[in-house]
Design an enzyme around this catalytic site. Structure first.
Site, short mmCIF file in Angstrom:
data_model
loop_
_atom_site.label_atom_id
_atom_site.label_comp_id
_atom_site.label_asym_id
_atom_site.label_seq_id
_atom_site.Cartn_x
_atom_site.Cartn_y
_atom_site.Cartn_z
N ARG A 178 0.84 -1.21 0.00
CA ARG A 178 0.00 0.00 0.00
C ARG A 178 0.87 1.25 0.00
O ARG A 178 2.03 1.21 0.37
CB ARG A 178 -0.85 0.03 1.28
CG ARG A 178 -2.14 -0.72 1.20
CD ARG A 178 -2.88 -0.52 2.51
NE ARG A 178 -3.54 0.77 2.60
CZ ARG A 178 -3.41 1.60 3.63
NH1 ARG A 178 -2.63 1.33 4.64
NH2 ARG A 178 -4.07 2.75 3.64
N LYS A 200 3.91 -7.28 12.05
CA LYS A 200 3.13 -7.55 10.84
C LYS A 200 3.46 -8.94 10.30
O LYS A 200 4.62 -9.31 10.17
CB LYS A 200 3.46 -6.49 9.79
CG LYS A 200 2.74 -6.68 8.47
CD LYS A 200 2.84 -5.41 7.65
CE LYS A 200 2.34 -5.60 6.25
NZ LYS A 200 2.19 -4.34 5.52
N ARG A 206 -0.72 3.65 13.28
CA ARG A 206 0.08 2.70 14.06
C ARG A 206 -0.29 2.82 15.54
O ARG A 206 -0.64 3.90 16.03
CB ARG A 206 1.56 2.88 13.82
CG ARG A 206 2.16 4.12 14.31
CD ARG A 206 3.63 4.21 13.93
NE ARG A 206 4.10 5.56 14.12
CZ ARG A 206 4.46 6.06 15.29
NH1 ARG A 206 4.42 5.30 16.37
NH2 ARG A 206 4.84 7.31 15.40
C1 BTN Z 1 1.03 -4.05 2.20
O1 BTN Z 1 1.46 -4.60 3.21
O2 BTN Z 1 1.07 -2.81 2.07
C2 BTN Z 1 0.42 -4.90 1.12
C3 BTN Z 1 1.35 -5.98 0.68
C4 BTN Z 1 0.76 -6.83 -0.42
C5 BTN Z 1 1.76 -7.80 -0.96
C6 BTN Z 1 1.15 -8.74 -1.97
S1 BTN Z 1 2.27 -10.02 -2.43
C7 BTN Z 1 1.21 -10.49 -3.72
C8 BTN Z 1 0.69 -9.23 -4.35
N1 BTN Z 1 1.63 -8.71 -5.32
C9 BTN Z 1 2.16 -7.55 -4.95
O3 BTN Z 1 3.00 -6.90 -5.60
N2 BTN Z 1 1.64 -7.16 -3.79
C10 BTN Z 1 0.69 -8.12 -3.27
#
Ligand code: BTN
Length: 261
Positions: A61, A123, A251
Site C-alpha cells: 500500500r 506484521k 500505528r
Molecule cells: C502491504 O502490506 O502494504 C500490502 C502488501 C501486499 C503484498 C502482496 S504479495 C502479492 C501481491 N503482489 C504484490 O506486488 N503485492 C501483493
C-alpha cells in the site's frame, strides 16, 4: 527445490463458485498484482489465481515495496486473486478479505486497519487491493503476501512475524490451500451483502481496538473499531473521528516502557 502446489485441489473447490476460474503458478514475476492489472487492462477479465514463487518488484500500500524472502517460494507466500466484482459499495472490502485470511489461518492473528494481518505486535501479512474497469465491468485484483518463515527487518522498525510461530508446519502450498476457498466465499458474500454484517467479526480480531493510535493524517486518539462502512473510528480530544482514506496509515502507540525500581 520444486514446490508441489495444490493447483488442482484449489481449482476443483473454487471453479464451481467462479465459472472460468484458472490457477497459474509462476516461478518468477515482477508482481502478481501488476501482472493481473496488466492482463485486465489488456482486456482479460477472467477470474484467476496467480501465484508467484518469487516477486522481483512486489508492491504494498501507499506506494511501498513488498519484500519477499530470497529463497524462492519457501519463506513467503505471494499471490493475487483477480475477478470481476460488482458490489453496491466497495468500502470495507479489504477488511472482509483480512477476516477471511485470519479466520482460515489461526485464532491468534489480528487485523490492523485497513489491510494488515498482525501477530502480537508485528506484521505477518499484507493485502493490496486494486481495481480497474474493463468496459462496463469492474475487475478487482486482491493481492496477499504472507511471511511464513522469520526474515530480516529489511528497513522496517521491527522484523515481521512469521506464520510458523503459531503454525509450526506451515508452508506455502498448505497455507494457500487453507485460504483460497474461504477467500472466494468471503469476496462473493461481500459483493452481495457489503461489510456491515462483518463489523462484530472484525471487532473480535481488531488489533487496534481500545489502543492509543497515531494516524499519518495527524489524528491521534483511542481506536474504537470501525463503522458499518469499514471506516476506522478514533476517539480524539475533539470527539469521534472517522478515518476512511486509503492514503492514511495508522500505528498503535507502544505501551510506555516499565522500569524496575
Ligand atoms: C502491504 O502490506 O502494504 C500490502 C502488501 C501486499 C503484498 C502482496 S504479495 C502479492 C501481491 N503482489 C504484490 O506486488 N503485492 C501483493
Amino acid at each position: 527445490m520444486t514446490i508441489r502446489w495444490p493447483a488442482e485441489a484449489i481449482w476443483e473447490s473454487v471453479a464451481p463458485l467462479l465459472p472460468g476460474f484458472t490457477v497459474e503458478i509462476l516461478p518468477e514475476i515482477d508482481s502478481t498484482n501488476t501482472e493481473l492489472m496488466r492482463r485486465a487492462r489488456a482486456g482479460q477479465p477472467e477470474p484467476i489465481l496467480l501465484v508467484a514463487e518469487r516477486q522481483t518488484a512486489g508492491r504494498g500500500r501507499l506506494g511501498r515495496d513488498w519484500h519477499s524472502d530470497t529463497d524462492a517460494g519457501l519463506g513467503t507466500l505471494t499471490f493475487s486473486l483477480g475477478l470481476p466484482l460488482q458490489p453496491a459499495d466497495w468500502s470495507g472490502l479489504s477488511l472482509a478479505v483480512g477476516l477471511a485470511v485470519v479466520h482460515s489461518l489461526h485464532p491468534a492473528l489480528r487485523l490492523k486497519w485497513p489491510n494488515d494481518v498482525w501477530l502480537q505486535d508485528r506484521k505477518l501479512a499484507g493485502i493490496l487491493i486494486e481495481t480497474t474497469s474493463i468496459g462496463d465491468l469492474r475487475y478487482a485484483v486482491i493481492g496477499i503476501g504472507i511471511n511464513l518463515l522469520p526474515r530480516a527487518a529489511d528497513g522496517l522498525r521491527t522484523p515481521p512475524a512469521a506464520l510458523v510461530e503459531v503454525l509450526p508446519g506451515a508452508d506455502a502450498p498448505s497455507t494457500l490451500e487453507a485460504i483460497m476457498l474461504p477467500l472466494v466465499r468471503a469476496v462473493q458474500a461481500f459483493e452481495q451483502q457489503g461489510f456491515g454484517d462483518l463489523r462484530t467479526a472484525f471487532h473480535a480480531r481488531d488489533l487496534l481496538y481500545g489502543r492509543e493510535v497515531v494516524c499519518t493524517d495527524g489524528t491521534t486518539g483511542t481506536a474504537r473499531g470501525v463503522d458499518a462502512g469499514g471506516a476506522l473510528l478514533v476517539h480524539t480530544a475533539g470527539g469521534l473521528e472517522k478515518i476512511s482514506s486509503a492514503e492514511v496509515s495508522v500505528r498503535p502507540v507502544p505501551p510506555a516502557a516499565t522500569t524496575d525500581t
